[in-house]
Scaffold this active site. Structure first.
Site, PDB file in Angstrom:
ATOM      1  N   SER A  43      -2.631   0.648  -0.838  1.00 31.41           N
ATOM      2  CA  SER A  43      -2.136  -0.234  -1.845  1.00 31.41           C
ATOM      3  C   SER A  43      -3.177  -1.159  -2.416  1.00 31.41           C
ATOM      4  CB  SER A  43      -0.865  -0.947  -1.052  1.00 31.41           C
ATOM      5  OG  SER A  43      -0.027  -1.434  -2.181  1.00 31.41           O
ATOM      6  N   HIS A  50       4.998   5.786  -0.925  1.00 31.49           N
ATOM      7  CA  HIS A  50       3.856   4.939  -0.972  1.00 31.49           C
ATOM      8  C   HIS A  50       3.547   4.281   0.225  1.00 31.49           C
ATOM      9  CE1 HIS A  50       1.220   1.543  -2.859  1.00 31.49           C
ATOM     10  NE2 HIS A  50       1.632   0.824  -2.038  1.00 31.49           N
TER      11      HIS A  50
END
Length: 304
Positions: free
Chosen positions: A186, A287
């Site tokens: 991320s 994610h």
């Protein structure tokens, strides 16, 4: 090229209508206090050392875990290494089964870089440390995604790694300069790409679900204008799940076409710069789920 880099998944875009949707909505990570990790309870396969490093911010202290396989007894041998961001959370995913499996290969040195906290993520600190500065001012500023936090301190954080943390690691064990890897997820993925542009120290770069849309695609713009040195070969693996974080929402499809396309663009740009770049897609992962999957892949697959 190793099996790990050859490992790719083919995907089919569901329809052109998907291309307009953004992958900017991310589920917040669980923030429960962590249990004792493998370094604290002890391992049959790795010896661990823990050291804390001060920062310019008196409220922020880095905590670093150094894992050396117990088979590493040759002081003259140079070992592959994996430097892991979000070290608190990364350490929580290591267990005896994982460490035992590493010994079946040329077990790497493990360097988990986290913070002095019992939480998996120090969100305000990583927002500043992992993101590149504003391209026009070169200075930190408020995080456009989370305005209550600061961003743009990646250069200072990288100096901590290269000037303080890495020398401490190499005082304890000799590292192979051709097999020094950096992994991040991320915002950490942004730091990995920013470090690839910087070009120092690391040879292999693993960017897992990098937040490429952050700050109006700042890292993508920076990568386009970068001059990546080609005198020493750099390796990049981009890793992304193919599902949006907000699965089940009626406002957007499940398939993350935008995130995948951004990664493909970075792939093309870095290849033009002479980087040995690959892209790995994890089917049916969102994610946050790519954190553990990509970390264990990097550790267990023999890129080294």
């Amino acid at each position: 090229m190793t099996h790990f880099y050859r490992k790719t998944f083919n995907i089919v875009l569901a329809s052109l209508s998907l291309l307009g949707f953004s992958s900017g909505l991310y589920a917040k990570p669980e923030m429960k206090p962590l249990a004792a990790n493998i370094a604290e309870v002890g391992s049959e396969y790795y010896n661990f050392k823990i050291k804390e490093f001060a920062s310019k911010d008196p409220q922020k202290t880095y905590r670093v875990w150094l894992g050396i396989p117990k088979t590493a007894q040759n002081e003259q041998k140079a070992y592959p290494s994996v430097f892991m961001l979000d070290g608190n959370s990364a350490m929580s995913h290591l267990n005896e089964d994982v460490l035992k499996s590493l010994l079946e290969n040329d077990a790497p040195i493990l360097v988990a870089i986290g913070y002095k906290t019992n939480l998996p993520f120090a969100t305000a600190f990583r927002s500043l440390d992992y993101t590149p500065a504003d391209l026009s001012t070169g200075k930190p500023a408020h995080d456009p995604r989370n305005p209550e936090r600061m961003s743009g301190g990646s250069a200072d954080f990288r100096n901590v790694i290269l000037s303080d943390i890495a020398p401490w690691v190499e005082q304890n064990v000799k590292l192979d300069a051709q097999k020094r890897a950096l992994w991040g997820h991320s915002y950490g993925g942004l730091f990995v790409l920013d470090s690839l542009i910087d070009g120092r120290y690391f040879s292999h770069f693993f960017a897992a679900s990098p937040s490429l849309s952050w700050a109006d695609q700042r890292i993508m713009k920076k990568t386009k204008n970068a001059k990546i040195a080609q005198d020493s070969k750099k390796h990049l693996l981009l890793m992304e799940g193919d599902l949006l974080a907000n699965v089940g929402s009626q406002q957007s499809p499940n398939f993350d076409a935008s995130g995948i396309n951004n990664n493909r663009e970075v792939l093309a740009i870095t290849k033009q710069h002479g980087v040995d770049a690959k892209f790995l897609i994890y089917p049916n992962l969102k994610h946050g789920e790519v954190f553990k999957a990509s970390l264990l892949d990097v550790l267990s697959n023999q890129w080294y």
